[in-house]
Design a protein around this motif. Structure first.
Motif, mmCIF file in Angstrom:
data_model
loop_
_atom_site.group_PDB
_atom_site.id
_atom_site.type_symbol
_atom_site.label_atom_id
_atom_site.label_comp_id
_atom_site.label_asym_id
_atom_site.label_seq_id
_atom_site.Cartn_x
_atom_site.Cartn_y
_atom_site.Cartn_z
ATOM 1 N N HIS A 58 -7.437 7.539 -3.122
ATOM 2 C CA HIS A 58 -6.596 6.925 -1.842
ATOM 3 C C HIS A 58 -5.435 7.764 -1.475
ATOM 4 O O HIS A 58 -4.991 7.653 -0.154
ATOM 5 N N TYR A 70 -11.973 3.776 2.356
ATOM 6 C CA TYR A 70 -11.627 3.593 0.878
ATOM 7 C C TYR A 70 -12.987 2.346 0.541
ATOM 8 O O TYR A 70 -13.032 1.499 0.987
ATOM 9 N N ASN A 76 -6.505 -1.695 1.276
ATOM 10 C CA ASN A 76 -5.601 -1.426 -0.190
ATOM 11 C C ASN A 76 -5.142 -0.100 0.133
ATOM 12 O O ASN A 76 -4.111 0.391 -0.580
ATOM 13 N N LYS A 77 -5.935 0.956 0.789
ATOM 14 C CA LYS A 77 -5.413 2.486 0.519
ATOM 15 C C LYS A 77 -4.288 2.486 1.215
ATOM 16 O O LYS A 77 -3.210 3.284 0.644
#
Length: 94
Positions: A58, A70, A76-77
């Motif tokens: 990431h 990702y 989330n990354k």
DNA sequence: CATTTGACGCCAA
DNA sequence: TTTGGCGCCAAAT
């Protein structure tokens, strides 16, 4: 130790694994370090097909400043990068 | 073994 | 300056 047969993929993973927290590398830089500055695509392709949870992939962003992608969720990354203290300008979303 | 995909990069318009 | 298209390499199917 030179070539060692297991070039690209293994090397790429090794490089990403060495990325310190709060820092980001571009696919091109990783590809260059892996041995081919033009294999930026291959780097992403490898990560996309062979994601490894032990690797902070990431922290790898695009040369254009894009976050890239990702397998665990692009959102989330971005969140991870922000938490690591990476400048938002280093990884523009869209 | 050959073809397609894939988290990119750079050049041109 | 921004958007679009082409090119490149390696892995996976």
């Amino acid at each position: 130790m030179e070539v060692m047969k297991k070039d690209f993929k293994q090397k790429v993973f090794n490089i990403i694994r060495k990325i310190p927290r709060g820092k980001v590398l571009t696919y091109k830089k990783v590809a260059t370090r892996a041995g081919n500055p033009r294999a930026s695509r291959a780097v992403g392709g490898i990560l996309g097909t062979n994601f490894d949870p032990t690797i902070p992939c990431h922290r790898v962003v695009r040369t254009d400043g894009g976050v890239g992608g990702y397998n665990r969720g692009i959102n989330n990354k971005i969140k991870l990068l922000k938490k690591e203290g990476v400048a938002s300008k280093t990884f523009l979303l869209y």
